[in-house]
Write a protein that holds these residues in place. Structure first.
Motif, PDB file in Angstrom:
ATOM      1  N   ASP A  39       0.655  -1.124   0.089  1.00  0.00           N
ATOM      2  CA  ASP A  39      -0.083   0.065   0.023  1.00  0.00           C
ATOM      3  C   ASP A  39       1.054   1.042   0.067  1.00  0.00           C
ATOM      4  O   ASP A  39       1.555   1.509   1.119  1.00  0.00           O
ATOM      5  CB  ASP A  39      -0.795   0.157   1.438  1.00  0.00           C
ATOM      6  N   GLY A  40       0.962   1.793  -1.125  1.00  0.00           N
ATOM      7  CA  GLY A  40       1.962   3.071  -1.398  1.00  0.00           C
ATOM      8  C   GLY A  40       3.211   2.577  -1.275  1.00  0.00           C
ATOM      9  O   GLY A  40       3.666   1.475  -1.573  1.00  0.00           O
ATOM     10  N   GLY A  41       4.079   2.998   0.034  1.00  0.00           N
ATOM     11  CA  GLY A  41       5.573   2.392   0.187  1.00  0.00           C
ATOM     12  C   GLY A  41       5.546   1.484   1.147  1.00  0.00           C
ATOM     13  O   GLY A  41       6.738   1.178   1.566  1.00  0.00           O
ATOM     14  N   SER A  42       4.592   1.068   1.895  1.00  0.00           N
ATOM     15  CA  SER A  42       4.646   0.202   2.897  1.00  0.00           C
ATOM     16  C   SER A  42       4.124  -1.280   2.557  1.00  0.00           C
ATOM     17  O   SER A  42       3.327  -1.494   1.671  1.00  0.00           O
ATOM     18  CB  SER A  42       3.792   0.661   4.217  1.00  0.00           C
ATOM     19  N   THR A  43       4.548  -2.318   3.274  1.00  0.00           N
ATOM     20  CA  THR A  43       4.012  -3.868   3.006  1.00  0.00           C
ATOM     21  C   THR A  43       3.701  -4.056   4.441  1.00  0.00           C
ATOM     22  O   THR A  43       4.153  -4.050   5.217  1.00  0.00           O
ATOM     23  CB  THR A  43       5.331  -4.505   2.288  1.00  0.00           C
ATOM     24  N   ALA A  44       2.623  -4.986   4.191  1.00  0.00           N
ATOM     25  CA  ALA A  44       2.153  -5.816   5.305  1.00  0.00           C
ATOM     26  C   ALA A  44       1.756  -7.142   4.956  1.00  0.00           C
ATOM     27  O   ALA A  44       1.210  -7.220   3.791  1.00  0.00           O
ATOM     28  CB  ALA A  44       0.844  -5.316   6.031  1.00  0.00           C
ATOM     29  N   GLY A  45       1.994  -8.352   5.555  1.00  0.00           N
ATOM     30  CA  GLY A  45       1.694  -9.487   5.342  1.00  0.00           C
ATOM     31  C   GLY A  45       1.369 -10.636   6.300  1.00  0.00           C
ATOM     32  O   GLY A  45       1.676 -10.061   7.573  1.00  0.00           O
ATOM     33  N   GLY A  46       1.350 -11.482   6.151  1.00  0.00           N
ATOM     34  CA  GLY A  46       1.090 -12.737   7.131  1.00  0.00           C
ATOM     35  C   GLY A  46       1.106 -14.116   6.276  1.00  0.00           C
ATOM     36  O   GLY A  46       1.376 -14.189   5.109  1.00  0.00           O
ATOM     37  N   ASP A  47       0.971 -15.029   7.322  1.00  0.00           N
ATOM     38  CA  ASP A  47       1.244 -16.487   6.862  1.00  0.00           C
ATOM     39  C   ASP A  47       0.130 -17.142   7.522  1.00  0.00           C
ATOM     40  O   ASP A  47      -0.296 -17.048   8.353  1.00  0.00           O
ATOM     41  CB  ASP A  47       2.530 -16.971   7.527  1.00  0.00           C
ATOM     42  N   SER A  48      -0.174 -18.315   6.605  1.00  0.00           N
ATOM     43  CA  SER A  48      -1.241 -19.121   7.148  1.00  0.00           C
ATOM     44  C   SER A  48      -0.766 -20.830   6.807  1.00  0.00           C
ATOM     45  O   SER A  48      -0.112 -21.003   5.827  1.00  0.00           O
ATOM     46  CB  SER A  48      -2.509 -19.033   6.569  1.00  0.00           C
ATOM     47  N   ILE A  49      -1.280 -21.653   7.525  1.00  0.00           N
ATOM     48  CA  ILE A  49      -0.980 -23.201   7.189  1.00  0.00           C
ATOM     49  C   ILE A  49      -2.066 -23.718   6.210  1.00  0.00           C
ATOM     50  O   ILE A  49      -3.202 -23.749   6.571  1.00  0.00           O
ATOM     51  CB  ILE A  49      -0.277 -23.837   8.175  1.00  0.00           C
ATOM     52  N   VAL A  50      -1.666 -24.225   4.976  1.00  0.00           N
ATOM     53  CA  VAL A  50      -2.887 -24.861   4.247  1.00  0.00           C
ATOM     54  C   VAL A  50      -2.369 -26.382   4.163  1.00  0.00           C
ATOM     55  O   VAL A  50      -1.038 -26.529   3.769  1.00  0.00           O
ATOM     56  CB  VAL A  50      -3.110 -24.345   3.025  1.00  0.00           C
ATOM     57  N   GLN A  51      -3.408 -27.325   4.381  1.00  0.00           N
ATOM     58  CA  GLN A  51      -2.886 -28.810   4.040  1.00  0.00           C
ATOM     59  C   GLN A  51      -3.341 -29.291   2.708  1.00  0.00           C
ATOM     60  O   GLN A  51      -4.609 -29.061   2.418  1.00  0.00           O
ATOM     61  CB  GLN A  51      -3.530 -29.590   5.378  1.00  0.00           C
ATOM     62  N   VAL A  52      -2.432 -29.934   2.235  1.00  0.00           N
ATOM     63  CA  VAL A  52      -2.980 -30.438   0.886  1.00  0.00           C
ATOM     64  C   VAL A  52      -2.858 -32.102   1.053  1.00  0.00           C
ATOM     65  O   VAL A  52      -1.864 -32.573   1.516  1.00  0.00           O
ATOM     66  CB  VAL A  52      -1.945 -30.223  -0.425  1.00  0.00           C
ATOM     67  N   VAL A  53      -3.938 -32.613   0.758  1.00  0.00           N
ATOM     68  CA  VAL A  53      -4.131 -34.105   1.139  1.00  0.00           C
ATOM     69  C   VAL A  53      -4.017 -34.807  -0.290  1.00  0.00           C
ATOM     70  O   VAL A  53      -4.183 -34.402  -1.427  1.00  0.00           O
ATOM     71  CB  VAL A  53      -5.414 -34.308   1.951  1.00  0.00           C
ATOM     72  N   PRO A  54      -3.778 -36.216  -0.295  1.00  0.00           N
ATOM     73  CA  PRO A  54      -4.005 -37.065  -1.523  1.00  0.00           C
ATOM     74  C   PRO A  54      -5.049 -37.092  -2.366  1.00  0.00           C
ATOM     75  O   PRO A  54      -6.149 -37.063  -1.426  1.00  0.00           O
ATOM     76  CB  PRO A  54      -3.399 -38.366  -1.004  1.00  0.00           C
ATOM     77  N   LYS A  55      -4.972 -37.160  -3.404  1.00  0.00           N
ATOM     78  CA  LYS A  55      -6.434 -37.454  -4.007  1.00  0.00           C
ATOM     79  C   LYS A  55      -6.850 -38.911  -3.563  1.00  0.00           C
ATOM     80  O   LYS A  55      -6.102 -39.964  -3.432  1.00  0.00           O
ATOM     81  CB  LYS A  55      -6.427 -37.466  -5.590  1.00  0.00           C
ATOM     82  N   PRO A  56      -8.198 -39.035  -3.396  1.00  0.00           N
ATOM     83  CA  PRO A  56      -8.773 -40.451  -3.147  1.00  0.00           C
ATOM     84  C   PRO A  56      -8.587 -41.537  -3.879  1.00  0.00           C
ATOM     85  O   PRO A  56      -8.472 -41.161  -5.118  1.00  0.00           O
ATOM     86  CB  PRO A  56     -10.422 -40.265  -2.754  1.00  0.00           C
TER      87      PRO A  56
END
Length: 159
Positions: free
Chosen positions: A142-159
């Motif tokens: 946003d303009g000259g500043s940056t903000a961010g974050g992290d989250s954990i996402v799980q990817v599982v095998p296809k059935p």
């Protein structure tokens, strides 16, 4: 008074009266908003290879006065797989790089800045993605500043 004078008077006086009544125009100001990631249902479920993860950005009114909003850019990327959540957290804390990681990135989103806008980023998880834990990294430039974050996402095998 003759008709010509009445017409002349009407042509001069009526526009002047209308101009006195009109409010001065001012430039439109945009409401100021902030963006953050994301809705819980975006990350609180397992995904399978080939599926699309949609990041629904949260838009909140800002306490800052309105004005011309700076150009905002929203980005999202998914990096993994990690065998455990602990491995993922260790990697984000500066542990040496982990071999075999892949990154899926969404195209940057540049919202208009209106409070009723609901921007989304879409990440296509490769059909050949390995199961495991992935780090979802989001950022708001946003303009000259940056903000961010992290989250954990799980990817599982296809059935």
């Amino acid at each position: 008074m003759n008709v010509t004078r009445v017409r002349l008077l009407a042509c001069v006086v009526i526009p002047l009266l209308a101009a006195c009544d009109a409010e001065p125009s001012s430039p439109e100001t945009a409401a100021s908003v902030t963006y953050s990631c994301c809705e819980a249902q975006d990350v609180d479920k397992p995904y399978q290879p080939g599926q699309t993860l949609t990041v629904h950005w949260t838009v909140e009114p800002s306490d800052e006065p309105g004005g011309t909003p700076p150009q905002v850019e929203l980005t999202a990327r998914l990096t993994g797989p990690f065998a455990t959540v602990g491995d993922l957290k260790a990697a984000t804390e500066g542990t040496p790089s982990v071999p075999g990681l892949v990154t899926f990135a969404a195209a940057p989103v540049r919202p208009s800045g209106t409070p009723d806008e609901r921007p989304v980023s879409t990440l296509v998880i490769d059909p050949d993605a390995k199961p495991g834990y992935y780090n979802l990294v989001t950022s708001v430039v946003d303009g000259g500043s940056t903000a961010g974050g992290d989250s954990i996402v799980q990817v599982v095998p296809k059935p």
